[in-house]
Design an enzyme around this catalytic site. Sequence first.
Site, short mmCIF file in Angstrom:
data_model
loop_
_atom_site.label_atom_id
_atom_site.label_comp_id
_atom_site.label_asym_id
_atom_site.label_seq_id
_atom_site.Cartn_x
_atom_site.Cartn_y
_atom_site.Cartn_z
N LYS A 4 43.72 -150.68 10.43
CA LYS A 4 43.21 -152.06 10.55
C LYS A 4 41.72 -152.08 10.87
O LYS A 4 40.98 -152.85 10.27
CB LYS A 4 43.92 -152.83 11.68
CG LYS A 4 45.33 -153.23 11.41
CD LYS A 4 45.81 -154.23 12.45
CE LYS A 4 45.71 -153.75 13.89
NZ LYS A 4 46.59 -152.62 14.23
N ARG A 50 48.99 -160.99 18.62
CA ARG A 50 50.00 -159.94 18.68
C ARG A 50 51.31 -160.44 19.24
O ARG A 50 52.29 -159.69 19.25
CB ARG A 50 49.51 -158.83 19.61
CG ARG A 50 48.91 -157.63 18.94
CD ARG A 50 48.40 -156.73 20.05
NE ARG A 50 48.37 -155.36 19.73
CZ ARG A 50 47.28 -154.70 19.35
NH1 ARG A 50 46.14 -155.32 19.18
NH2 ARG A 50 47.33 -153.41 19.14
N ARG A 105 43.39 -138.88 15.35
CA ARG A 105 42.33 -139.71 15.94
C ARG A 105 42.14 -139.36 17.43
O ARG A 105 41.03 -139.36 17.94
CB ARG A 105 42.69 -141.19 15.79
CG ARG A 105 41.60 -142.12 16.28
CD ARG A 105 41.86 -143.56 15.91
NE ARG A 105 42.85 -144.16 16.78
CZ ARG A 105 43.31 -145.41 16.64
NH1 ARG A 105 42.88 -146.16 15.64
NH2 ARG A 105 44.20 -145.90 17.45
N ARG A 120 40.79 -141.10 22.63
CA ARG A 120 41.30 -142.35 23.22
C ARG A 120 42.46 -142.05 24.15
O ARG A 120 43.36 -141.28 23.82
CB ARG A 120 41.79 -143.30 22.11
CG ARG A 120 40.72 -144.25 21.64
CD ARG A 120 41.19 -145.13 20.53
NE ARG A 120 42.40 -145.88 20.81
CZ ARG A 120 42.77 -146.94 20.12
NH1 ARG A 120 42.01 -147.39 19.14
NH2 ARG A 120 43.89 -147.56 20.39
N ARG A 163 53.59 -147.68 21.66
CA ARG A 163 52.84 -148.77 21.01
C ARG A 163 53.53 -149.20 19.72
O ARG A 163 53.54 -150.38 19.38
CB ARG A 163 51.40 -148.33 20.74
CG ARG A 163 50.56 -148.45 22.02
CD ARG A 163 49.32 -147.58 21.99
NE ARG A 163 48.46 -147.85 20.88
CZ ARG A 163 47.73 -146.91 20.25
NH1 ARG A 163 47.80 -145.66 20.61
NH2 ARG A 163 46.95 -147.26 19.27
P1 ADP Z 1 46.03 -150.28 17.93
O1 ADP Z 1 46.02 -151.33 16.87
O2 ADP Z 1 45.66 -148.94 17.43
O3 ADP Z 1 47.28 -150.29 18.74
P2 ADP Z 1 43.99 -151.73 19.45
O4 ADP Z 1 42.64 -151.13 19.52
O5 ADP Z 1 44.13 -152.93 18.62
O6 ADP Z 1 44.94 -150.56 19.01
O7 ADP Z 1 44.52 -152.10 20.93
C1 ADP Z 1 44.57 -151.13 21.95
C2 ADP Z 1 45.30 -151.69 23.16
O8 ADP Z 1 44.61 -152.87 23.66
C3 ADP Z 1 46.73 -152.18 22.88
O9 ADP Z 1 47.67 -151.15 22.92
C4 ADP Z 1 46.90 -153.20 24.02
O10 ADP Z 1 47.16 -152.57 25.23
C5 ADP Z 1 45.54 -153.85 24.12
N1 ADP Z 1 45.45 -155.05 23.24
C6 ADP Z 1 44.64 -155.17 22.15
N2 ADP Z 1 44.80 -156.38 21.57
C7 ADP Z 1 45.74 -157.03 22.30
C8 ADP Z 1 46.35 -158.31 22.21
N3 ADP Z 1 46.06 -159.16 21.21
N4 ADP Z 1 47.27 -158.66 23.16
C9 ADP Z 1 47.59 -157.82 24.14
N5 ADP Z 1 47.07 -156.59 24.28
C10 ADP Z 1 46.15 -156.19 23.38
#
Ligand code: ADP
Length: 191
Positions: free
Chosen positions: A13, A88, A127, A133, A144
């Site tokens: 994404k 989300r 990654r 990370r 996740r």
């Molecule tokens: P990925 O898509 O690889 O899981 P992101 O960078 O989008 O990772 O998000 C990393 C973390 O940040 C998520 O696992 C969550 O803990 C938090 N997070 C990001 N966006 C949201 C959201 N919209 N609502 C709740 N938590 C979020």
Amino acid sequence: MRLIMLGPPGAGKGTQAALVSAAHGVPAISTGDIFRANIKGETPLGLQVKEITASGGYVPDEITNAIVRDRLAEPDASSGFLLDGYPRTTGQVEALDQMLAESGHALDAVVELTVDTDEVVQRLLARAADQGRADDTEHVVRERMRIYAEETAPLAAVYRQRGLLHEVDGMGTVEDVTARIEAALSDRAGA
Ligand code: ADP
């Protein structure tokens, strides 16, 4: 253009969001990036969300919605945006609907990147090695993915019902996937 990019962790994404947003001249807004920047800067928000994100859980909707509301109020988002990682949860869908209604705007499309789970786990572990990370260990990656399937996958159904959803195969080269996204966007009725 007001776009949402949906897809499980590791679907690519972030990469596609950067390319597609640049092509359309709108900012890519990633809630994950915003949280990571705050954690790195040790801001009050960062301290609040550090443990939640490290364990793979979701930051509470009130916090996340407030951050997105502020970000969408910035001038660069006034004529469009691409949201990566938001909404989300169904609560976030409602909050975004409200923000859009207040500004008199509507979403143009929702792109869902679909991927093969095993390949995604491999990508995420690669990654982790690259970027270090804290949430890319195998255990957290699986957590996740589980939370995504439970909380976020149902959002696709909501947007499908609204006629906004475009499912795009996220496997293959970055260029192939970008081309598929652009094809899906230009196929939209009225595009
Ligand atoms: P990925 O898509 O690889 O899981 P992101 O960078 O989008 O990772 O998000 C990393 C973390 O940040 C998520 O696992 C969550 O803990 C938090 N997070 C990001 N966006 C949201 C959201 N919209 N609502 C709740 N938590 C979020």
